[in-house]
Structure formats: structure tokens, C-alpha cells
Design a protein around this motif. Structure first.
Motif, mmCIF file in Angstrom:
data_model
loop_
_atom_site.group_PDB
_atom_site.id
_atom_site.type_symbol
_atom_site.label_atom_id
_atom_site.label_comp_id
_atom_site.label_asym_id
_atom_site.label_seq_id
_atom_site.Cartn_x
_atom_site.Cartn_y
_atom_site.Cartn_z
ATOM 1 N N ARG A 241 74.113 28.110 15.859
ATOM 2 C CA ARG A 241 74.224 27.632 17.250
ATOM 3 C C ARG A 241 74.893 26.280 17.308
ATOM 4 O O ARG A 241 75.575 25.957 18.270
ATOM 5 N N GLN A 427 78.212 37.552 17.850
ATOM 6 C CA GLN A 427 77.681 36.232 18.223
ATOM 7 C C GLN A 427 77.351 35.459 16.963
ATOM 8 O O GLN A 427 76.753 36.015 16.038
ATOM 9 N N GLU A 429 75.061 33.275 16.370
ATOM 10 C CA GLU A 429 73.643 33.167 16.015
ATOM 11 C C GLU A 429 73.115 34.456 15.402
ATOM 12 O O GLU A 429 72.229 34.443 14.553
ATOM 13 N N GLN A 430 73.706 35.570 15.844
ATOM 14 C CA GLN A 430 73.289 36.840 15.254
ATOM 15 C C GLN A 430 73.734 36.911 13.795
ATOM 16 O O GLN A 430 73.014 37.408 12.930
ATOM 17 N N LYS D 219 64.339 38.711 16.225
ATOM 18 C CA LYS D 219 65.365 38.520 17.251
ATOM 19 C C LYS D 219 64.914 39.128 18.574
ATOM 20 O O LYS D 219 65.163 38.563 19.636
ATOM 21 N N LEU D 224 66.693 37.173 21.561
ATOM 22 C CA LEU D 224 68.097 37.099 21.149
ATOM 23 C C LEU D 224 68.750 38.477 21.250
ATOM 24 O O LEU D 224 69.912 38.600 21.575
#
Lengths: 480, 357, 362, 233
Positions: A241, A427, A429-430, D219, D224
Motif C-alpha cells: 500500500r 492490486q 496489496e493483493q 483478506k 480486501l
């Protein structure tokens, strides 16, 4: 302790229990055997989920010590149960005897017809039973004997041990009252002739309750492992992030997703997405839904129809939400057709029969199998193969992986399947979460290398302390 | 187009047809001719048989049927044979199940085997059906210390206190052996981990092919026998059938007043009354004394026929199921192997001709 | 008609003719016989089965505490306790009779031909063939079977869900007295458990999807379900799989195997040690293959390649192990066709003379 | 509001259930969670049934290609549903013959049981048995020795398949069972492959899956990953 006086049965049993011990302890003097252990104490194990008590004792000074036997006294509840069972047995026997006597008397002596005799004898027997049942305390409780029947053997331990964790005790009875336990220990020793001899029972320990505390710290290792694994994932998510670029290797099966969608568009044929046959209580199904969201987005962009038959009603609900949102994101919400996501049947092979027929009739250009699959995996994949569809599968059911590997173009194996959702989302963060998972694997590798090395050195050198260390690690940290 | 190109482009429907024939034809041939595919008992099957055979008659055996109709094809035959061995040997059988439909499996196997072939066994004295208990491994753990808590009554609702063979059974230690026939979880693994290992009770396991590898590490220390799917069942069936014949023959001899010693002497049994005399001669000193052999030879012809009858009688179909199923199994496996070889030959030949694409 | 269609028609006609012929030869085929069994129950007042339930006051007066129960009319209890004019209920059911019995006693009045079950056998056999016909190609017969299985199985699981989950677990918890009175007599715990309102509420929210307004409320249910799943599975997999698998792998690489007399068995020790070494190497290399943040190049690539080898062996072995069970299933279907339907084979020796083969051989 | 409340529900429920593992007083929650799920899933049948009806009624009213099959689906669905829900033909419960609804819905003799026995079971069992055919065709088509990995796969399958017939052990029967090469007997070899290589591979796969599930769950709980709520990105 005040509770005891409110409960008549308990207060009556309490002296009985102690009396039983008195008999036991008294009987001990007559035996010319090794002395019993002293200072027997029982303490509740702190910070656990209840049900475990530690018993400690001091070993007597005796020649040829072989070990100890740890016993516990029957609890008030168990004694009561044993006594009432004995009472019921006695009552039943009494009734049967009364019946038999009366029946024989009627038939043999009075010459009554057997049918009538049965009825009459039964009345007499029931009367006898009724009168007998007035007598609440049926004989002496079977527990006040010194044959050890009121005691339950827990374990036999070696001579160097002077403590024992006693598991599987009750914290509270059915009504929520605490259950009290008392323990005794016997010494086992060899006499001069080499024969095994047992001491009498030691003085009983104070009663103890195996309480459950607010927190069960015996499960702390699990908590720590969970925190470490989750912490690693979180750390890298946060790092991503902040904008730190993370590199993730290519996964062949995932690169093929876009290719498959593109091909379906070119050929003007539909795509088929099967989200496994399990319900939403399976993480694989949820992961499959995530991948579906991504596939549907690409499909919406290319304007290729995607059909999603589901085997569970809840999966249908979730899949509709996901696909609708994907079309929305792609700016094609007008093209979204909820009727293409529909429920077929919960039955595994009913679903398989339907999907096989569908594949042969619609000849989809691409088939996706993402979720939890069982025996139907090969039927679906072989049928898809026969119509020339490009097939991508992902599952975490190890037994079905060989079939997908054999029959599909690309297969996401186990963890790769879970990585797919992160990877496809793109993404940062993923992607961070994937890096976190890798830290988990590093942890496994390090633990395995260290412990196996230590264990091997221990085995080769015969070092007891190293072996004990490994055993401790396995039984405490990795207790599962 | 050459042979291999043709094979390479073979319509898969031909393969389907071959597979169908490979399974169907053996079924019919085996039924019509009565031919049974030969089996070679492996050590794991032999020790399974031996474990139950070594127990003296009247031993208490706990049989846990932890499978369902979906796996009945693989596991049903071995369950039947387990019952047959125990019944013939005179063991006391205690049936239970850790999976719900296991209760049905108990009903069908006991009615098939005990009901049809051992009708003189008395319920409650020689065998008892305790039914299904919910709770997975917790059931096993509880049985280790307390039997009555889990089973207040049998599957028919009778209190255990009224069942003669249940007296004296307080916990699992009362049993002399455990038999688990398992299709998955819960099953043999739970029995091994929570009962047979801590209590050191001899345990034999029959399971599906998928589970068997998980059980290998426990053999032979924690489990004394392991039957793997239909093949293991066929080997075990063969051993038990053979032994039952010998046992029946011996019992008939005993009934005629010929005291025989040593079971090994029963090998190569006579199958006609003509062979009987020769058999008796061969076994002088090997289980029979000279006088006994003479006595056997001197029997009248009806008596001889009666003596040979148990050996000569056809084996009931129920106890040939596993061996019969090995027929389609064998041909289908061989077909698979041929297909793999053929597929690869085709692949290499066409690749070479096609310039190694 | 194409050449292919003619071929198929010819094959099908021959098959049909054979089946018809089979039904006419000897004892025919695919029939079921049943015996009608009558169950008759009578209501009696049995003495309380639990002596502890005997009330002191009643007992003193010589009264016997009784409880109502239904027992079979011919049972001991009925003979002992049934009073004049006690309520009785009777019904009939049917029990299958093996064909050998039918042959043995053709005049037994109790045995009758069962239309429903015979029809069932034929239906089941034809549907089995219908499904197999898909192997040739998709066709109307398969489509019919497929539609049937979808319709029947969807309803089947709904019925099971209603009687096995909704009634006992939801209604039985919220209104136990109602369920006890109507569906499951003998239920002992009659206190409502109000926490089961939670699934009821979430269930209703889910159904909001069908309502004209407030469809978004169904998301709450999905959120509840997914939250539950995520939490339960996370802990279960870490505790049950992750930790136990690591635990099982931690063993010394040097595995001593001793003979019965206590000496070391050289070969066995060597093999066991190699086994352990391969195991550890295999686990580590496969884990390397699953590494996401490193490209499979250089040393990592080589180790990952070894990992793939292990995975391939694993897959090959799993494939081989699975085959056996699958073939047994197919054999079982064929046995059904040949035994129960066509009466060509007779593994349980029910029909002895009825079997086609023995008829031909005399 | 539409997205926030669900996320709060997920996080709260999840956290509570994880904490329950370490707080004895809450230990019953996880069992409740499983039961609650099964109840909600059973209620969801209404949605599934609705979807089924909609699809097939639409086909029927549009006279789509193959609408007659939709008629079969709907017919068999309703018949099964009615006979099952109303326990048609159910014999009384012998212990409580006076209560008409106490009998079992799938007892022998019920119409529902007939449907199970002669429709449901043969259809699904035959579908399952089709697997034998597909396994054969997959073995022919897919097991090609294209590279070293493929050779390992098919070689292992070959050994195991051979070891499961009587032919396999017979081939290596000449190797003495007690000697140093006993491990090369086919039955021993296939046992060794299963015991060592298969165990190693499966262990790594299982460990990886557990990590994947933990990370995915995390997650989801943190919001998320919320694609199931229609919040893909």
C-alpha cells in the motif's frame, strides 16, 4: 463449599466419599508392601480450557522403585450414577423374582390358566416393586469397599516422574455445578525376589476442580502461529500500500485466462464457468467467485457471453452479485443477463449430467473449472476436451488434481488457485498477500530444516536431550 | 494413412466401447463358466486372515462398518468375508458404525451372511448390532474408557444390560480385536490413533484404494492386517473360503468320530468320494493315524459322499463377489495399460514422421 | 436418413428385439415379487420402564405407574397388558421375495407380482442405458434422462433439506413443542432455543432478493455466511492441516530399524533412512515450486523442477489408485443390468433353472 | 450503507469465531456457526427452486428449442417435491402409529423411496460409473511421454495400475521377499511410491493450500476481497 449443603445428595455423598478413602487408607496398613507416596497434591492447570489437573507427589525412599500408579476417586456424580444404577438393577431383579414366584404359585399350585396368571403375577410384581422403590437408598453403595472399585486408574508412570497431567476431566456437570476430583497414588516397586509389589493408596489429595479460565493459553502456540502467518500477510499488504513494488512470478494458467476469453470472442461462442460443486461454506467456492468476478469483467469488455450454472442456491446468489458488479465496472451493465447464472441441482451427478449435456450442445469456446471438485472433474474436463474448448481448472482438492492436469490445458494446483484471485485483481496489496504467504513457506522450511537436523543429530549421537527437545517441540508447539 | 496415424486419430468412442466390453464380458464369462480369476494372496491379506485366525474361538471382535452405499462395491465383499471368518471361527461379533449409513450396511451384511449361512447364531449371544454413533473420533475416544456411555442400548433399542454378550464389557479393552472397514473419515485412522495404538488391541483394516496409502505407515506395528480395496478383498476372500472348506471338512470328520489334529493336514482336500481313500492314505502321520485312515477308507459310500460334500459344494455366490469383481478389474487395468502404451507408441511414431513437432 | 442414423436405428432395433426375445424365453426377465406383510399395533398401558419414576404415594396405594405405548399385536406386552377394546391401527407393507422362493412355492397366495417394482426395475435399466447412450453422442434419450435427473434430484435435496434440516434444526429448536406434537414424538428437550432466530432472520433477509424492494439486504446474509466460513476454515486448516503435516514431517533422517533380537537391521535402516530423506527433500522442493515471489530461475528453478517431479509422481500415483474404485462402479452397473434386469447372470443363485444359460445347456 | 454493513457483519462474525478458539466460554460458537449455515443453505433452496422454475418456465413459454425437456424437468421436480414434502405413501411410525406425520419420508414403501430407488439412484450411479470410460480415454490421450515430467506421471500410474492386478505381483514374484531387493517387488514398489513420494507431494500441496486459505480468509475478513458482495475492485 456452601453449595454442598443446599444439595442433599451431594452433602450425603461427601462423607461417603471420604469414608471410602478412610477404608482404603486404613486397609493399607495391613499390607507389608512398599510405602505409598506422600504429599499428593492436585492442582488445576492454569490458563487452559478446563478439564486438566496436575497431580504431584513425593516419591518414598524405597529400593527397586518401578514407578507409580495414579488413580482418581469417582466424583459425586459418578458415585451417584453407579449407586442409582445398582439400585435400578436391584429393583428390576426384585420385580422379576416377585413375578416369577407369583406366576409359578398361580400356575403350579392354584392351577390358574397361564394367560390369567400373567396378568395377576404382574400386578403382584408391580406392587412389590412399588413398595421396594420407597426404599430410596438401596443397600450400601457399591463404592465403599477397599477393592478399588471406587477408584479409576488413570495411568502408570515411570520411577523418575513425580507428576502427571490428568486430561479429559469435567469442568462442570450438566447443571453447571463444578465437579470435584480427588486423587491417590500408589508406589510400584520390586521386592527382594524381583516380584512386582504395589503399595497401598496414598493419602488422598485435596479435592480440586478442573476449571476453564477465561483464556485457554494451552492453545497459545496455535495463536502465535496464526498471528505469525497473518502478520506476514498483513505486513506485505501494508508495504504494498505504501507503494513498494512487489515482483510476483508468472503463473501460466492465469496468463491463459485472457487468452481464453479472447478466443471465445473471436469464435463467437459462449464461455462456461463452473464454480465447483460445494456450497459457500467452502473457501474454494469463495475463491472461485473472486476469479469469476475477474473473468466476467474481461468477458464484459470483450462482450463475450458467460454462462454460470451452479450447484448451490447460495453460490448462485453470490455469483450474480459478482458478475453484475463486473459488468458495472466494465461499463456494460446493460449487457448483464442474470438468467445466465442459474441453479441446476444440488446433486453432484445430476449437475454433472446437466453440464456434460450443456457442453456438448453449446460447444463453449472456453471452460473454467474453479472451485472444489470431486469425481465429476474428469467427466467435465474430458467432455470439454471433446468439443475442443480451451480449459482452465483450479482446485485445492488434491485427489482431483491428476484428472485436471491430464485433461485441461492449464491447471492451477492447490495454493496457485488461491493466489489466482490476488494475481488477477492486479492490486498491489493483493500481490502483497502472496508475498506474505511465501514468508509462511519460508517459516515452514526453516522449522523443518532446523528440527530435522536436530532430530538427526540426536538420533545419530543418541543424545537424549536433543531428542527430548524435538519431542517437546512437536508435542507442545505443534500439538495441532 | 499408416496404422499409427489411424490410431492417433482414433475416435474415442472406440475406446469407450473397448472399456465397456472389458468390463461387461468378464462379468458374463465369470458367471456362466464359474471361472474365478486367480489371485495370489499378498502378505497384508495373509496377516489379516492370520490375526483373526490366531484368536481362540469365542474371542470378542468389534467390527466397525464405516462405509456407505457408494463404496459398497469395493468394501461390501470384504465386510461379508470378515463376518464369515468370525462366524465360522466362533468369535463373538459386535457391530457398530461411525458413519450414519453404516447402520444400513450392518443390517444388509449381517442379514446376508449370518441370516443366510449362519442362522443358528443367536442375536445377543453370538452377535450384536450396536448401530451408528454420531461424534466421529470422539466416539472412539469415549469407548476407550466407557462403553456404556456411548451405547446405552443396541440398534434395536434393547438396553445393553439385557444382552448377555454385553456383560463384562466396560470399555474397549474388553475386545480381543478390532476390524474397521472404512471409506473415509471417520474410520480406520481414528480407530488406529485413538484405540488400537494406545490400548494395543490387534486391529485389521479394510479400506478403499484412495485411503490405503495413508494406512501403510501403520502396518505392521499398529495394524496387523490391511486389505486394500477390491484386490485386498479378493485375496482375503480366497484365504477365508479355502479355510472354511477345510474347517467344514474337519468338522464333518469330527462329527463322524475321526479326531483330527493339525489344520495344515487339511490341505489338498478330496473333492470326490473316490479321491477320499487316496487322501486318507496321504495323510497318515500328517494329522491322521493309521487307524483313522483305515476307518475313513472303510466308510460306506453314502458316508463318504457326506464327508466330501462340504468340500465339493459350490461356494455361495456371496463369498465369491470380490474375486469375481477382480475379473473386470483385471481386464480393464490391462486395457488401460495397453492404451497408455499404444498412445505413447503413436505419439513417438507420428512425432518422428511429422518432424518432431 | 443419413447412413449413421440408419446404423444406429438398426443396432437399437436389434437390441430391442433381443430384450423382447429374452423376456419371452424361459422365465422371462426383470420381474419382482413381493409378499404382503400386515403390521398391527395396539395401544397399551405399560408399567413405567424406569422404576425410579414410581411415585411414592401411588406405590403405597398399590397403584402401578404406567405409560402409554404402541406395541405389535402379537407381542408379549400386548398379550399381557392390552385391555378389551384397546385402540388398534394396522397397515400393510410389501416385502421382496427372491425368485427362488416364487419357483419353489408357486401356489403361495401371499406372494404376488409387484407391478410397481417391476416397472421400477425396467425404468431404472432403461435410464441406465439412456445415460450410457451419451458416450455415443448427445441424443434425445440422454436429454430425457438428463432432464429427469435434474428435476428429480433438485426436488430430492429440497425435500431432504426440509425434513432433515428445517424441521429438526430450525423449527424443532424454535417451536419444539409443535414439532414434538406433530413430527418427532418423543423429543425430550421442549425449551425453545432462541439463538436459532439468528439463522431464521438471515434466511429471511436472503429471501428479500425475491422482494421488489430491499434486495440489498440479502447481502447481509452472504456477509454472515462468508465471515463464518472464512473464520472457521482459517483456523481449521492451520490447526488441522498446516501444523499436523509439519509435525508429521519432523523425524530424524537416521531411522534405526532393529531386528527382533535387538541388533540393527542394516538394509532396513538404510531403506527407512532414505525414505525419510526423500520425504523431507520432497516436501521442501514442492514448497519451493509454490513460491510466488521468486521466478523459477537458477538454483530456485532447479529445486522447483524437483518439486514438479514430486508433484507428477504424486498425481500419477493418485490416478492409478483411483482407477480401481471407478471400475468397480461400472462393474456394479453392469451387474445390475445383467442380474436384476435381464436375468442373464445369477450370482446369488436365485433363479437356478431360470437362467438363460442353464436353459440352453439343458 | 449497502457495502459497509455487510463488511462489518463479516468482520465481526469472523473475529468472534476466531477468538472463540481461545476463549473456553465461547467454544460452542463454532458448532453453532456450522448449524446456522446449514439452516440458511436449506432456506436458500427457495431461491434455487425459483431460479429453476424461471429458467424452465421461460423456455416453455417461449417454445424454445427443446422446450419439451423443460416440461420433463418441471414435471419430475414437482412430483418429487410433492410426494416428498407430503410424505405420500409413508407407513406410520410403529412407535407412534397414531401420529400421521411421524413416519419417515424416505421409508421403503413411500413413493419418494420408489423415486429414489428407481430414478435417482440408477441415474446418478450410472453418471458416476461413466467415469470409468473417461478414465480410459484420458489415459490414451493425455498420458504421453512428452517430457520428463510426463514420463514420471505416466510411469507412476503404470506401476500402480500394474501393482493392482494379479499380473503385477506375478511379474516380480521371483525376487525373494526377504532379501535386500525385496523393495523392488511390484507390490512393495507401489507401496513405496505411495508411502514416500505421494506423501511428500501431498504434504506440500496441503501445506500450501492451508497457507492459501489462511491468506484468502484474512483478506475476506479485512474486506480486501469482497467480490462475493459484488465489490470486485
Amino acid at each position: 463449599m456452601s453449595r454442598d449443603f443446599k444439595d442433599p445428595i451431594r452433602s450425603r455423598l461427601r462423607p461417603g466419599l471420604l469414608a471410602a478413602f478412610a477404608v482404603l487408607v486404613g486397609g493399607m496398613a495391613a499390607v507389608a508392601a512398599p510405602p505409598p507416596p506422600t504429599d499428593v497434591e492436585a492442582t488445576d492447570r492454569p490458563w487452559d480450557g478446563g478439564g486438566v489437573v496436575e497431580v504431584t507427589w513425593s516419591a518414598p525412599d524405597v529400593e527397586g522403585l518401578e514407578g507409580f500408579q495414579v488413580w482418581r476417586a469417582m466424583t459425586a456424580g459418578e458415585t451417584l450414577a453407579a449407586r442409582s444404577k445398582a439400585r435400578l438393577d436391584a429393583l428390576a431383579e426384585l420385580k422379576q423374582t416377585a413375578y416369577d414366584n407369583e406366576y409359578r404359585r398361580l400356575v403350579d399350585v392354584e392351577g390358574v390358566a397361564p394367560e390369567d396368571a400373567r396378568m395377576a403375577a404382574d400386578k403382584v410384581a408391580n406392587l412389590a416393586l412399588g413398595q421396594a422403590s420407597l426404599q430410596k437408598d438401596f443397600g450400601a453403595p457399591a463404592t465403599a469397599t477397599d477393592d478399588g472399585s471406587s477408584l479409576i486408574l488413570i495411568d502408570t508412570v515411570g520411577p523418575e516422574t513425580t507428576s502427571k497431567m490428568v486430561p479429559k476431566l469435567l469442568s462442570a456437570d450438566k447443571d453447571g455445578n463444578p465437579v470435584e476430583y480427588a486423587f491417590v497414588v500408589r508406589t510400584i516397586a520390586k521386592d527382594a525376589g524381583g516380584d512386582i509389589e504395589y503399595s497401598g493408596y496414598s493419602t488422598p489429595s485435596e479435592v480440586v476442580v478442573a476449571k476453564a479460565q477465561f483464556l485457554n493459553l494451552t492453545r497459545a502456540p496455535l495463536l502465535i502461529i496464526l498471528l505469525m502467518l497473518c502478520g506476514a500477510v498483513l505486513y506485505f499488504i501494508l508495504k504494498a500500500r505504501r507503494g513498494v513494488a512487489l515482483k510476483i512470478r508468472t503463473i501460466a494458467g492465469l496468463a491463459a485466462v485472457d487468452e481464453a476469453v479472447g478466443r471465445a470472442t473471436e469464435m463467437g461462442r459462449p464461455m462456461l464457468y463452473i464454480n465447483g460443486i460445494q456450497d459457500m461454506d467452502e473457501i474454494q467456492t469463495v475463491a472461485g467467485i473472486t476469479v469469476l468476478g475477474r473473468v466476467a469483467k474481461t468477458a464484459a469488455e470483450y462482450d463475450a457471453p458467460i454462462e454460470v450454472p451452479t450447484s448451490r442456491s447460495l453460490v448462485m446468489s453470490a455469483a450474480r452479485e459478482t458478475v453484475e458488479a463486473s459488468y458495472l465496472t466494465a461499463g456494460r451493465s446493460d449487457a448483464f443477463n442474470p438468467d445466465l447464472i442459474y441453479y441446476v441441482t444440488d446433486e453432484q451427478f445430476g449437475f454433472t449430467a446437466y453440464v456434460s449435456g450443456l457442453i456438448v450442445r453449446d460447444r463453449p469456446a472456453a471452460c473454467f473449472y474453479m472451485g472444489s471438485f470431486f469425481a465429476e472433474s474428469l467427466i467435465l474436463a474430458e467432455t470439454g476436451n471433446s468439443v475442443g474448448a480451451i480449459q482452465i481448472a483450479g482446485t485445492a482438492n488434491p485427489s482431483q488434481l491428476p484428472f485436471f492436469v491430464a485433461a485441461c490445458d492449464y491447471t492451477l494446483i492447490g495454493e496457485e488457485f488461491f493466489a489466482a484471485s490476488a494475481y488477477l485483481s492486479g492490486q498491489p496489496e493483493q500481490l502483497g498477500s502472496l508475498k506474505g504467504q511465501d514468508m509462511g513457506k519460508v517459516l515452514v522450511g526453516v522449522v523443518l530444516l532446523v528440527t530435522v537436523t536436530v532430530a538427526t543429530i540426536g538420533a545419530v549421537t543418541g543424545s537424549e536431550s536433543l531428542m527430548d527437545a524435538v519431542a517437546w517441540f512437536k508435542s507442545t508447539v505443534l500439538s495441532g | 494413412m499408416g496404422f499409427f496415424e489411424r490410431i492417433g486419430n482414433l475416435d474415442r468412442r472406440w475406446i469407450f466401447l473397448l472399456m465397456g466390453l472389458a468390463v461387461a464380458i468378464p462379468i458374463i464369462i465369470i458367471d456362466v463358466t464359474g471361472f474365478i480369476p486367480p489371485e495370489l494372496p499378498m502378505p497384508k491379506a495373509k496377516s489379516t486372515f492370520q490375526t483373526l485366525d490366531d484368536l481362540p474361538a469365542g474371542s470378542k471382535v468389534l467390527l466397525s462398518w464405516d462405509f456407505d452405499p457408494a463404496t459398497e462395491g469395493e468394501l461390501g465383499p470384504m465386510a461379508n468375508t470378515f463376518i464369515r471368518q468370525c462366524a465360522q471361527k466362533g468369535h463373538k461379533m459386535y457391530f457398530m458404525a461411525l458413519v450414519p449409513v453404516g447402520a444400513q450396511m450392518i443390517r444388509s451384511t449381517t442379514s446376508d451372511v449370518i441370516g443366510t449361512y449362519y442362522p443358528d447364531l443367536v442375536y445377543g449371544e453370538d452377535w450384536v448390532d450396536l448401530g451408528y454413533k454420531a461424534g466421529n473420533e470422539a466416539v472412539v475416544k469415549t469407548l476407550v474408557t466407557d462403553f456404556n456411555q456411548m451405547f446405552p442400548s443396541d440398534a434395536r433399542g434393547e438396553p445393553l444390560s439385557t444382552i448377555p454378550m454385553m456383560s463384562g464389557i466396560k470399555d474397549l479393552t474388553a475386545f480381543d480385536a478390532i476390524v474397521s472397514v472404512t471409506a473415509g473419515y471417520p474410520g480406520c485412522k481414528e480407530w488406529v490413533l485413538f484405540a488400537s495404538t494406545p490400548l494395543k488391541i490387534p486391529t485389521v483394516v479394510g479400506c478403499t484404494g484412495v485411503i490405503a496409502p495413508q494406512m501403510y505407515p501403520y502396518y505392521p506395528q499398529q495394524i496387523q492386517g490391511l486389505l486394500q480395496a477390491i484386490k485386498g478383498a479378493a485375496e482375503y476372500e480366497l484365504l477365508v473360503n479355502d479355510w472354511v472348506r477345510r474347517d467344514q471338512f474337519r468338522n464333518t470328520l469330527l462329527a463322524m468320530g475321526v479326531e483330527v489334529s493339525g489344520e495344515d493336514s487339511m490341505g489338498d482336500l478330496p473333492s470326490t468320494s473316490e479321491e477320499l481313500d487316496a487322501w486318507a492314505g496321504d495323510h497318515v502321520g500328517k494329522g491322521l493315524t493309521e487307524a483313522q485312515a483305515t476307518e475313513v477308507r472303510g466308510f460306506a459310500s453314502e458316508k463318504k459322499a457326506e464327508l466330501v460334500a462340504p468340500v465339493d459344494a459350490p461356494e455361495p455366490g456371496l463369498f465369491l463377489e470380490a474375486q469375481k469383481r477382480m475379473g473386470p478389474q483385471l481386464s480393464a487395468h490391462i486395457l488401460m495399460l495397453v492404451l497408455i502404451v499404444l498412445g505413447n507408441l503413436t505419439y513417438f511414431v507420428t512425432r518422428r514422421r511429422g518432424g518432431g513437432r | 436418413m443419413s447412413r449413421q442414423a440408419i446404423g444406429v436405428t438398426v443396432v437399437l432395433s436389434i437390441l430391442a428385439a433381443l430384450i423382447v426375445a429374452r423376456s419371452l424365453i424361459g422365465d422371462g426377465s426383470g420381474r419382482v415379487y413381493t409378499r404382503t406383510v400386515t403390521t398391527e399395533m395396539v395401544e397399551v398401558r405399560l408399567p413405567a420402564s424406569d422404576p425410579a419414576a414410581v411415585d411414592e404415594e401411588q406405590a403405597r396405594q398399590g397403584q402401578v405407574v404406567t405409560e402409554e405405548a404402541w406395541v405389535p399385536v402379537d407381542s408379549e406386552e400386548a398379550k399381557k397388558y392390552a385391555s378389551e377394546g384397546a385402540a388398534t391401527i394396522s397397515w400393510t407393507s410389501r416385502k421382496n421375495v427372491p425368485y427362488s422362493q416364487v419357483r419353489a412355492s408357486p401356489d403361495d397366495e401371499g406372494i404376488s407380482f409387484s407391478w410397481s417394482q417391476t416397472l421400477g426395475i425396467w425404468l431404472a435399466a432403461l435410464l441406465t442405458l439412456a445415460i450410457f447412450s451419451f458416450l455415443y453422442k448427445d441424443n434425445p434419450i440422454y436429454k430425457t434422462a438428463e432432464s429427469l435427473v435434474v428435476g428429480v434430484s433438485a426436488a430430492y435435496w429440497m425435500v431432504v433439506g426440509f425434513w432433515d434440516i428445517i424441521i429438526p434444526n430450525l423449527i424443532g429448536r424454535l417451536a419444539p413443542a409443535f414439532v414434538e406434537a406433530n413430527f418427532t414424538p418423543g423429543l425430550t428437550d421442549l425449551e425453545p432455543q432462541w439463538r436459532y432466530l439468528i439463522p431464521a432472520i438471515f434466511g429471511v433477509l436472503l429471501l428479500m432478493r425475491l422482494a421488489p424492494k430491499g434486495q440489498w439486504l440479502s447481502l447481509w446474509t452472504l456477509a454472515f455466511i462468508v465471515g463464518t466460513t472464512a473464520a472457521l476454515r482459517m483456523v481449521a486448516y492451520i490447526e488441522g492441516d498446516f501444523i499436523t503435516q509439519i509435525n508429521a514431517t519432523i523425524e530424524p533422517l537416521y531411522q534405526v530399524v532393529r531386528n527382533a533380537d535387538g541388533t540393527t537391521d542394516g538394509y532396513a535402516t538404510l531403506w527407512a533412512s532414505i525414505r525419510q530423506l526423500i520425504l523431507v527433500v520432497g516436501v521442501l522442493s514442492c514448497l519451493t515450486y509454490f513460491f510466488f515471489s521468486l521466478e523459477h530461475k537458477g538454483a530456485v528453478g532447479k529445486v522447483a523442477r524437483v518439486g514438479i517431479w514430486f508433484l507428477m509422481i504424486t498425481f500419477g500415483a493418485a490416478f492409478g489408485m483411483t482407477v480401481m474404485g471407478r471400475i468397480t462402479l461400472l462393474a456394479a452397473r453392469f451387474e445390475f443390468l445383467f442380474d436384476d434386469w435381464l436375468w442373464i447372470i445369477d450370482p446369488n443363485k436365485q433363479r437356478e433353472v431360470a437362467s438363460v444359460i442353464s436353459m440352453i445347456t439343458g | 450503507m449497502k457495502r459497509t454493513v455487510p463488511l462489518i457483519i463479516t468482520a465481526t462474525v469472523g473475529l468472534l469465531l476466531i477468538v472463540a478458539n481461545f476463549v473456553p466460554a465461547l467454544s460452542e460458537l463454532s458448532e453453532d456457526g456450522t448449524t446456522f449455515f446449514s439452516i440458511i443453505a436449506a432456506i436458500a433452496f427457495v431461491l434455487g427452486g425459483g431460479s429453476l422454475l424461471k429458467v424452465h418456465l421461460k423456455k416453455l413459454s417461449d417454445r424454445d428449442r427443446g422446450w419439451a425437456y423443460s416440461l420433463i424437468v418441471l414435471g419430475s421436480f414437482f412430483v418429487t417435491l410433492v410426494v416428498g414434502l407430503f410424505k405420500i405413501g409413508a407407513p406410520p411410525n410403529p412407535a407412534y402409529p397414531d401420529k400421521p406425520w411421524a413416519g419417515g419420508y424416505n421409508e421403503p414403501g413411500t413413493f419418494f423411496n420408489w423415486i429414489y430407488e428407481y430414478l435417482f439412484y440408477p441415474l446418478t450411479a450410472t453418471m458416476f460409473a461413466m467415469l470409468a470410460f473417461y478414465i480410459a480415454s484420458a489415459a490414451f490421450r493425455a498420458f504421453r511421454a512428452k517430457n520428463f515430467e510426463a514420463i514420471l506421471l505416466l510411469g507412476t500410474a503404470f506401476i500402480i495400475l500394474l501393482g493392482q492386478t494379479a499380473a503385477g505381483p506375478a511379474l516380480t514374484n521371483w525376487i525373494p521377499p526377504d532379501g535386500p531387493f525385496a523393495g523392488l517387488r511390484l507390490e512393495e514398489l507401489s507401496a513405496y511410491v505411495m508411502d514416500v513420494f505421494n506423501t511428500a507431494g501431498s504434504r506440500a500441496i496441503v501445506i500450501g493450500i492451508a497457507l492459501g486459505i489462511a491468506s484468502t480468509s484474512l483478506k475476506i475478513l479485512m474486506g480486501l476481497d469482497r467480490s462475493y458482495l459484488g465489490g470486485g475492485n
